[in-house]
Design a protein around this motif. Structure first.
Motif, short mmCIF file in Angstrom:
data_model
loop_
_atom_site.label_atom_id
_atom_site.label_comp_id
_atom_site.label_asym_id
_atom_site.label_seq_id
_atom_site.Cartn_x
_atom_site.Cartn_y
_atom_site.Cartn_z
N GLU A 1 9.98 -0.94 -6.41
CA GLU A 1 9.99 0.20 -5.49
C GLU A 1 8.58 0.57 -5.07
N LEU A 2 7.61 0.38 -5.96
CA LEU A 2 6.22 0.69 -5.62
C LEU A 2 5.64 -0.33 -4.65
N GLY A 3 6.32 -1.47 -4.49
CA GLY A 3 5.86 -2.45 -3.52
C GLY A 3 5.43 -3.77 -4.10
N ILE A 4 5.63 -3.99 -5.42
CA ILE A 4 5.27 -5.27 -6.03
C ILE A 4 6.43 -6.24 -5.82
N PRO A 5 6.20 -7.42 -5.26
CA PRO A 5 7.30 -8.37 -5.02
C PRO A 5 7.94 -8.83 -6.32
N HIS A 6 9.20 -9.26 -6.21
CA HIS A 6 9.94 -9.72 -7.38
C HIS A 6 9.25 -10.89 -8.07
N ALA A 7 8.64 -11.77 -7.30
CA ALA A 7 8.00 -12.95 -7.88
C ALA A 7 6.83 -12.57 -8.78
N PHE A 8 6.22 -11.41 -8.54
CA PHE A 8 5.06 -10.99 -9.34
C PHE A 8 5.41 -9.89 -10.34
N ALA A 9 6.66 -9.44 -10.33
CA ALA A 9 7.04 -8.37 -11.25
C ALA A 9 6.90 -8.82 -12.70
N SER A 10 7.22 -10.10 -12.99
CA SER A 10 7.14 -10.57 -14.37
C SER A 10 5.70 -10.61 -14.88
N ILE A 11 4.73 -10.79 -13.96
CA ILE A 11 3.33 -10.85 -14.38
C ILE A 11 2.87 -9.49 -14.91
N ILE A 12 3.46 -8.40 -14.39
CA ILE A 12 3.14 -7.08 -14.92
C ILE A 12 3.46 -7.02 -16.41
N TRP A 13 4.55 -7.70 -16.82
CA TRP A 13 4.95 -7.69 -18.22
C TRP A 13 4.09 -8.59 -19.08
N LEU A 14 3.14 -9.30 -18.48
CA LEU A 14 2.28 -10.18 -19.25
C LEU A 14 1.42 -9.40 -20.25
N CYS A 15 1.21 -8.12 -19.98
CA CYS A 15 0.36 -7.32 -20.86
C CYS A 15 0.95 -7.22 -22.26
N GLY A 16 2.29 -7.22 -22.36
CA GLY A 16 2.92 -7.10 -23.67
C GLY A 16 2.53 -8.22 -24.60
N PRO A 17 2.79 -9.48 -24.23
CA PRO A 17 2.39 -10.57 -25.12
C PRO A 17 0.89 -10.72 -25.29
N VAL A 18 0.11 -10.44 -24.24
CA VAL A 18 -1.34 -10.56 -24.36
C VAL A 18 -1.88 -9.55 -25.38
N SER A 19 -1.44 -8.29 -25.25
CA SER A 19 -1.87 -7.28 -26.22
C SER A 19 -1.32 -7.58 -27.60
N GLY A 20 -0.08 -8.13 -27.65
CA GLY A 20 0.47 -8.49 -28.94
C GLY A 20 -0.30 -9.61 -29.61
N ILE B 1 3.41 -15.78 -27.80
CA ILE B 1 3.08 -16.98 -27.03
C ILE B 1 4.24 -17.39 -26.12
N PRO B 2 5.49 -17.40 -26.60
CA PRO B 2 6.60 -17.66 -25.67
C PRO B 2 6.71 -16.62 -24.56
N GLN B 3 6.39 -15.37 -24.88
CA GLN B 3 6.46 -14.33 -23.85
C GLN B 3 5.42 -14.56 -22.77
N VAL B 4 4.24 -15.04 -23.14
CA VAL B 4 3.23 -15.37 -22.13
C VAL B 4 3.76 -16.46 -21.20
N ILE B 5 4.38 -17.48 -21.78
CA ILE B 5 4.92 -18.57 -20.98
C ILE B 5 5.98 -18.06 -20.01
N VAL B 6 6.90 -17.22 -20.53
CA VAL B 6 7.97 -16.70 -19.68
C VAL B 6 7.42 -15.77 -18.60
N SER B 7 6.45 -14.92 -18.96
CA SER B 7 5.90 -13.98 -17.99
C SER B 7 5.21 -14.71 -16.84
N LEU B 8 4.50 -15.78 -17.15
CA LEU B 8 3.79 -16.52 -16.10
C LEU B 8 4.73 -17.40 -15.29
#
Length: 531
Positions: free
Chosen positions: A79-98, A474-481
């Motif tokens: 809704e804020l304007g981020i395309p669906h293809a890049f929405a998963s990259i926002i979630w990359l912070c979870g595995p990176v911080s983990g 590590i699997p979450q990073v793979i899935v997020s990207l």
């Protein structure tokens, strides 16, 4: 008269005298030998189950916010304007911080010598950071408006400042979650010691409160009229859906404060002194003057000392999370797109699907809670490895069912039906509900298995949880990207990522059943069943 020399026999008739020998001096009494059995550095008194239950309550507060993330934030970022293809990259912070935060926090907490204990200061700091993060996320649209968004008109879809505020708050929230979860898990292992059964019970309690947090969080996310109850959330920069999210996160703040207070006041930690610090397997190596360098040296140095069974547990964990993360990332978005045929930027069908998806996730959490209560009995009946494998195969079948539902709905849409049938909606909600059982197993069994087997390495429990966390992030990073571009490659839906999840979860289930080592008690029970 003379005394014959020694070893000579006196002559017949000769009178001999025997010189009295002087008694040997009596040795002084020995001092009592002290009890030589070494005392443990930290004895583990049997912690009451009620205390363990209170300590794990903080998981409910953490999971409340996590449930809001799962149900509302993927649709919100679009809704804020981020395309669906890049929405998963926002979630990359979870595995990176983990990857960095949770092992580092666990390492530091293993050696903390504060008078408040080793784990509680980090739990409190993480909870405070969660409050700050959800405030930023909830008010991101207002922050963007204050900094200049919407200057192109009230209906402008360009909100770059709101996106920046949201991303900062979102990443901070994942850092806060990882700061809190690792020490909490390690605290349970500290308090239960070598009592593996009690450790399983404690992790089941943790899973139970995660289910409670999920139920309340998803129920909060599925209600769409919070702005009527909290009208101050409606502002010029934040309309109905945004105000709903803001109100939900304000409720989360209240819940996390209450559960954190209960948890840290129930736990009674013995402060660690500098001479009591746990011995690590890398103690023989030269100590670094920098904590971070020593930490990464020790963390990655542990891998060459891991036994085969531990590597198998980590492998099954990694495959399990390759299965879970696409679903957790796109669950409500899948319901809004594939089942209701909506679009985040137009119409109410998508938002109705998101609300229905949140309802399904709430029912899933009810099943998760029930399974958590029965977890100890299930582990004793089937064995931890068998239970884990069966649950992962059930998870795979659920993902296959999701693919079938999406295919059926797309066929109906091509035939002229604009709204999904009741049967498709009921089937989708049922699949979401059934997934609560394998999710409960994922939240408890791997932690108990690793905690029991990694103890012999001399690692602190904080670092042990960090090692397991690497098999998750590590699997979450793979899935997020990869999930966004992978979905775009097949037309932009969520089904391709769900298909990968089905394959990974089925493989992990077979591996847990056929390869994962079983304890001696489990082998004996299995032999008894075949007699």
């Amino acid at each position: 008269m003379t005394t014959p020399p020694p070893h000579t026999k006196p002559k017949t008739g000769e009178i001999t005298t025997i010189r009295p020998t002087r008694p040997a001096p009596t040795p002084p009494p020995r001092p009592p030998i002290p009890h030589t059995r070494p005392k443990p550095i930290h004895p583990h008194p049997r912690v009451p189950l009620l205390t363990l239950l209170k300590i794990t309550s903080v998981a409910g507060g953490i999971q409340f916010g996590w449930a809001l993330q799962l149900s509302l934030l993927t649709p919100y970022v679009q809704e804020l304007g981020i395309p669906h293809a890049f929405a998963s990259i926002i979630w990359l912070c979870g595995p990176v911080s983990g990857f960095f935060v949770q092992p580092l926090v666990g390492h530091i907490s293993d050696r903390a010598t504060t008078r408040f204990g080793r784990r509680r200061p980090f739990i409190l700091a993480g909870a405070a950071l969660i409050v700050v993060a959800v405030t930023i996320v909830g008010f991101s649209a207002d922050i963007g408006y204050f900094l200049g968004d919407y200057r192109g008109g009230a209906d402008s879809k360009k909100r770059p400042r709101a996106i920046v505020a949201f991303v900062v708050g979102f990443w901070l929230l994942d850092v806060a979650n990882n700061t809190t979860q690792g020490p909490c898990r390690a605290l349970l292992a500290d308090l239960t010691g070598k009592d593996h059964r009690r450790n399983r019970v404690a992790n089941a309690y943790y899973s139970l409160f995660m289910a409670v947090g999920n139920i309340l969080g998803f129920a909060t996310g599925s209600y769409t009229k919070w702005y009527n109850i909290l009208p101050f959330t409606l502002t010029r920069g934040c309309r109905e859906s945004c105000a709903n999210l803001k109100a939900a996160f304000l409720i989360d703040i209240i819940f996390i404060v209450i559960t954190t207070y209960i948890s840290i006041t129930a736990a009674h930690e013995v402060p660690l002194t500098s001479r009591d610090r746990p011995t690590s397997i890398s103690q023989g190596s030269q100590q670094s003057s920098h904590t971070e360098e020593a930490f990464f040296w020790e963390l990655f140095g542990t891998f060459k000392f891991l036994s085969g069974p531990i590597w198998l547990i980590l492998s099954v964990t990694a495959l399990t999370w390759i299965g879970w993360f696409p679903f957790l990332l796109f669950d409500t978005d899948w319901m809004g797109r594939e089942v209701y045929g909506g679009n985040p930027e137009e119409g109410i069908a998508y938002h109705k699907g998101v609300s229905t998806g949140a309802l399904g996730l709430m029912l899933q959490s009810v099943v998760l809670a029930i399974t958590s209560v029965l977890m100890e009995k299930l582990c004793r009946k089937l064995g931890s490895g068998i239970l884990w494998g069966v649950s992962n195969i059930i998870m795979s079948l659920c993902f296959i069912a999701m693919l079938a539902i999406a295919f059926a709905v797309s066929k109906a849409e091509s035939s002229g039906y604009s709204t999904p049938s009741n049967g498709a909606v009921i089937a989708a909600v049922t699949v979401f509900t059934v997934l609560g059982m394998p999710l409960a197993v994922t939240y408890s069994v791997p932690y108990a298995l690793v905690s029991a087997r990694i103890e012999s390495l001399g690692l602190g429990q904080g670092l042990s949880m960090g090692v397991l966390n690497l098999a998750i992030v590590i699997p979450q990073v793979i899935v997020s990207l990869g999930s966004g571009p992978w979905d775009q490659l097949f037309g932009g839906g969520n089904s391709p990522a769900i298909a990968v999840a089905a394959v990974a979860s089925f493989a992990s289930g077979l591996m847990a059943i056929l390869v994962l080592p079983r304890s001696r008690a489990e082998k004996t029970r299995t032999l008894g069943m075949h007699v």
